[in-house]
Design an enzyme around this catalytic site. Structure first.
Site, PDB file in Angstrom:
ATOM      1  N   LYS A  32      -2.553  -2.043  -3.134  1.00 16.24           N
ATOM      2  CA  LYS A  32      -3.593  -1.202  -2.511  1.00 16.24           C
ATOM      3  C   LYS A  32      -3.223   0.257  -2.735  1.00 16.24           C
ATOM      4  CE  LYS A  32      -5.915  -0.323   1.889  1.00 16.24           C
ATOM      5  NZ  LYS A  32      -6.593  -0.990   3.001  1.00 16.24           N
TER       6      LYS A  32
ATOM      7  N   GLU B 131       0.832  -1.213   0.000  1.00 18.66           N
ATOM      8  CA  GLU B 131       0.000   0.000   0.000  1.00 18.66           C
ATOM      9  C   GLU B 131       0.862   1.257   0.000  1.00 18.66           C
ATOM     10  OE1 GLU B 131      -2.545   0.444   3.446  1.00 18.66           O
ATOM     11  OE2 GLU B 131      -3.585   2.158   2.576  1.00 18.66           O
TER      12      GLU B 131
HETATM   13  P1  13P Z   1      -9.048   4.201   4.440  1.00 18.18           P
HETATM   14  O1  13P Z   1      -9.939   3.470   3.480  1.00 18.18           O
HETATM   15  O2  13P Z   1      -9.769   4.793   5.595  1.00 18.18           O
HETATM   16  O3  13P Z   1      -8.147   5.169   3.740  1.00 18.18           O
HETATM   17  O4  13P Z   1      -8.095   3.129   5.081  1.00 18.18           O
HETATM   18  C1  13P Z   1      -7.525   2.175   4.295  1.00 18.18           C
HETATM   19  C2  13P Z   1      -6.358   1.613   4.979  1.00 18.18           C
HETATM   20  O5  13P Z   1      -6.319   0.448   5.272  1.00 18.18           O
HETATM   21  C3  13P Z   1      -5.232   2.497   5.293  1.00 18.18           C
HETATM   22  O6  13P Z   1      -4.081   1.733   5.548  1.00 18.18           O
END
Ligand code: 13P
Length: 340
Positions: free
Chosen positions: A219, A177
């Site tokens: 992600k 991510e």
């Molecule tokens: P949000 O969808 O609230 O941005 O969170 C996603 C997430 O897992 C952040 O690491």
């Protein structure tokens, strides 16, 4: 490394029309959200809140996986079942957040580096025993004057790749991510440029660190203008900018892309994901899913308010947002769904 098993799990995480729920807020973040909603900031309340989530009737019809945090994966639900088991029971694959948070990066004012590699091999082995089958690590990229720097992008990408390699060694599918934040007044075009550069550097590092692309999930952020940008683009413009970026950066070998919501409202996140899936149907080599935290949980947390009497109504709100996002995966979400 069992490449076949990793690929199978990665595919299962984005299979069909379902998505992922991030319920992995660190204790400080969970407490911050509880304060804003007027809920007591105790371990018991965090457990009760997450108990409400995993016991929401029908949740398994909309989710392939849910990401837990260290505290929760060690707890049991009120019925005395470990959280990971409770998820498995309803067909949701348990995952675990393993990074230790984004901290100020030395010599890089305004930028962050994510910590948590020390001891990760041993922690992963323990998480496997606790039932986790996939993991998550979040890097934070800030847009501002003169940033992000190449040094920040490279360091975060290398760390994400080392994390991913360790996960795969343990038989765990890594979600990588790299979040480009929405904070600021930058344009969508600037977000597109930074997001593309971030992902190019990330995939370069994943390959160098011998990460099996067939066994990872990306992600990413959606390509959106900064929250303070005077020009807020249409959902269609955002959909086109986001997918055109991903088509340039994400190899076809990657089974899936599952977005974070990043502070968008639940409605906007669903509408934008839906626009992407509708406009690019049949033209994307990977599954295009969701891995939202706030955009699924927010209404439910407001309604729950820490009280048992509100559990059913909160669960309904949670499942509603999950259902909207499943519709978005089909490219069929409409604002009318919000009235149902
Ligand atoms: P949000 O969808 O609230 O941005 O969170 C996603 C997430 O897992 C952040 O690491």
């Amino acid at each position: 490394m069992d490449a076949h098993a990793l690929n199978k799990t990665a595919k299962a995480l984005v299979a069909g029309d379902k998505g992922l729920l991030a319920m992995d807020e660190s204790t400080p973040t969970a407490n911050k959200r509880f304060v804003a909603t007027g809920i007591a900031q105790t371990e018991e309340m965090r457990r009760a809140y997450r108990d409400m989530i995993v016991n929401a009737p029908g949740l398994g019809d909309f989710l392939n996986g849910a990401i837990l945090v260290d505290e929760t994966i060690r707890q049991t639900t009120r019925a005395g079942i470990p959280f990971a088991k409770a998820l498995e029971k309803v067909g949701i694959i348990p995952g675990i957040k393993v990074d230790a948070g984004a901290k100020a990066m030395a010599a890089h004012p305004g930028e962050k580096i994510t910590e948590g590699l020390d001891g990760l091999r041993d922690r992963l082995a323990e998480y496997v025993k606790l039932g986790a089958r996939f993991a998550k690590w979040r890097a934070v990229i800030t847009i501002g004057e003169g940033i992000p720097s190449h040094g920040c992008l490279e360091a975060n990408a290398l760390i994400l790749a080392q994390y991913a390699a360790l996960c795969q060694e343990a038989g765990i599918v890594p979600i990588v991510e790299p979040e480009v934040l929405m904070d600021g007044d930058h344009t969508m075009e600037r977000c597109a440029e930074v997001t593309e550069r971030t992902q190019h550097i990330l995939f370069d590092q994943l390959v160098r660190q011998r990460v099996l692309l067939e066994g990872v999930i990306l992600k990413p952020n959606m390509v959106v203008p900064g929250l303070k940008c005077p020009r807020q683009n249409t959902n269609e413009e955002i959909a086109d900018a986001t997918i055109n970026c991903l088509l340039r950066t994400v190899p076809a070998a990657v089974p899936g892309v599952a977005f974070l919501s990043g502070g968008q409202t639940g409605e906007l996140a669903s509408a934008r994901l839906s626009a992407m899936n509708a406009r690019f149907k049949g033209r994307m080599p990977w599954g295009l899913a969701f891995s939202f935290a706030r955009a699924i949980q927010e209404p439910a947390m407001q309604i729950w308010h820490g009280e048992d009497a509100n559990v059913q109504a909160a669960q309904k709100a949670l499942v509603h947002r999950a259902r909207c996002n499943v519709a978005a995966r089909r490219g069929e979400y409409t604002p009318e769904m919000e009235k149902q």
